[in-house]
Motif scaffolding. Sequence first.
Motif, mmCIF file in Angstrom:
data_model
loop_
_atom_site.group_PDB
_atom_site.id
_atom_site.type_symbol
_atom_site.label_atom_id
_atom_site.label_comp_id
_atom_site.label_asym_id
_atom_site.label_seq_id
_atom_site.Cartn_x
_atom_site.Cartn_y
_atom_site.Cartn_z
ATOM 1 N N ASP A 1 40.849 10.630 14.565
ATOM 2 C CA ASP A 1 40.414 9.516 15.417
ATOM 3 C C ASP A 1 40.510 8.151 14.727
ATOM 4 O OD1 ASP A 1 38.026 10.312 13.853
ATOM 5 O OD2 ASP A 1 37.025 8.771 15.042
ATOM 6 N N PHE A 2 41.059 8.085 13.512
ATOM 7 C CA PHE A 2 41.218 6.804 12.828
ATOM 8 C C PHE A 2 42.658 6.317 12.930
ATOM 9 C CE2 PHE A 2 37.126 7.786 11.204
ATOM 10 C CZ PHE A 2 36.576 6.575 10.854
ATOM 11 N N THR A 3 42.790 5.032 13.213
ATOM 12 C CA THR A 3 44.091 4.388 13.384
ATOM 13 C C THR A 3 44.125 3.112 12.560
ATOM 14 O OG1 THR A 3 44.199 5.208 15.660
ATOM 15 C CG2 THR A 3 45.662 3.381 15.105
ATOM 16 N N PHE A 4 45.288 2.839 11.983
ATOM 17 C CA PHE A 4 45.474 1.563 11.298
ATOM 18 C C PHE A 4 45.820 0.484 12.311
ATOM 19 C CE2 PHE A 4 46.157 4.287 7.591
ATOM 20 C CZ PHE A 4 45.304 3.657 6.704
ATOM 21 N N TRP A 5 45.247 -0.687 12.097
ATOM 22 C CA TRP A 5 45.517 -1.870 12.912
ATOM 23 C C TRP A 5 45.943 -2.989 11.988
ATOM 24 C CZ3 TRP A 5 44.565 -2.557 18.278
ATOM 25 C CH2 TRP A 5 44.070 -1.422 18.922
ATOM 26 N N LYS A 6 46.957 -3.718 12.403
ATOM 27 C CA LYS A 6 47.405 -4.894 11.662
ATOM 28 C C LYS A 6 47.041 -6.126 12.475
ATOM 29 C CE LYS A 6 51.451 -6.887 9.398
ATOM 30 N NZ LYS A 6 52.778 -6.583 8.873
ATOM 31 N N LEU A 7 46.454 -7.100 11.800
ATOM 32 C CA LEU A 7 46.133 -8.364 12.455
ATOM 33 C C LEU A 7 47.270 -9.336 12.206
ATOM 34 C CD1 LEU A 7 42.339 -8.807 11.631
ATOM 35 C CD2 LEU A 7 43.433 -7.502 13.445
ATOM 36 N N PHE A 8 47.844 -9.845 13.273
ATOM 37 C CA PHE A 8 48.905 -10.841 13.194
ATOM 38 C C PHE A 8 48.225 -12.192 13.374
ATOM 39 C CE2 PHE A 8 50.956 -6.914 14.087
ATOM 40 C CZ PHE A 8 52.139 -6.972 13.361
ATOM 41 N N ILE A 9 48.079 -12.882 12.272
ATOM 42 C CA ILE A 9 47.268 -14.099 12.224
ATOM 43 C C ILE A 9 48.055 -15.286 12.774
ATOM 44 C CG2 ILE A 9 45.956 -15.651 10.733
ATOM 45 C CD1 ILE A 9 44.837 -12.742 11.102
ATOM 46 N N LEU A 10 47.393 -16.015 13.658
ATOM 47 C CA LEU A 10 47.975 -17.207 14.271
ATOM 48 C C LEU A 10 47.333 -18.492 13.761
ATOM 49 C CD1 LEU A 10 48.119 -15.803 17.905
ATOM 50 C CD2 LEU A 10 49.980 -15.919 16.235
ATOM 51 N N GLY A 11 46.095 -18.411 13.282
ATOM 52 C CA GLY A 11 45.404 -19.592 12.792
ATOM 53 C C GLY A 11 44.368 -19.232 11.755
ATOM 54 N N SER A 12 44.018 -20.210 10.934
ATOM 55 C CA SER A 12 42.988 -19.985 9.922
ATOM 56 C C SER A 12 42.186 -21.252 9.715
ATOM 57 C CB SER A 12 43.606 -19.513 8.603
ATOM 58 O OG SER A 12 44.455 -20.497 8.072
ATOM 59 N N ASN A 13 40.892 -21.049 9.510
ATOM 60 C CA ASN A 13 39.987 -22.163 9.274
ATOM 61 C C ASN A 13 39.089 -21.796 8.106
ATOM 62 O OD1 ASN A 13 37.402 -23.726 9.585
ATOM 63 N ND2 ASN A 13 38.629 -24.684 11.172
ATOM 64 N N TYR A 14 39.111 -22.624 7.072
ATOM 65 C CA TYR A 14 38.324 -22.384 5.859
ATOM 66 C C TYR A 14 37.208 -23.420 5.763
ATOM 67 C CZ TYR A 14 37.000 -22.271 0.963
ATOM 68 O OH TYR A 14 36.278 -22.200 -0.202
#
Length: 160
Positions: free
Chosen positions: A119-132
């Motif tokens: 029941d575990f799946t890998f997910w990749k986040l495709f980042i569009l923006g970042s705020n630090y």
Amino acid sequence: MAVNQEQRLQDAAQLLLTARSATLATVHEGMPHAALVTPALDEDAQPLLLLSNLAVHTRHLRAHPACALLVTGTPASDNPQTTPRLCLTGEARALPDKSKREIFLKTHPYATQYIDFADFTFWKLFILGSNYVGGFANASSFQFAALQNQIFKSAMRPPG
């Protein structure tokens, strides 16, 4: 004392490189949801998550892949507003196989306890923006490509 943009970029990259936990924000039918997750960075310096298909946030991502990932550091003082933080926004996509297994285990070796559960799946986040935000009067938004390049420099490895 003002911190320059290059220093903020370096600090943001270091925060992401050393993150062992984060908050994943999802939305379902207009209602927000936040969950603790354990990110790793893949070979493209994109966040990688291992999520249970039984989790509420996983069901949210399947219905609506837009999400945010908040990574926090250690406060510089007793004031929690001095906590450095990085918010990444983008879209999550389930990966079709477990080819990222070894990458994930380098960051989270304890995950051997459950990484192979069906029941575990890998997910990749495709980042569009970042705020630090590095603290009071110390904030920047970055193109994710600039943050990726800084991660590669900091980790002393080539992209991909």
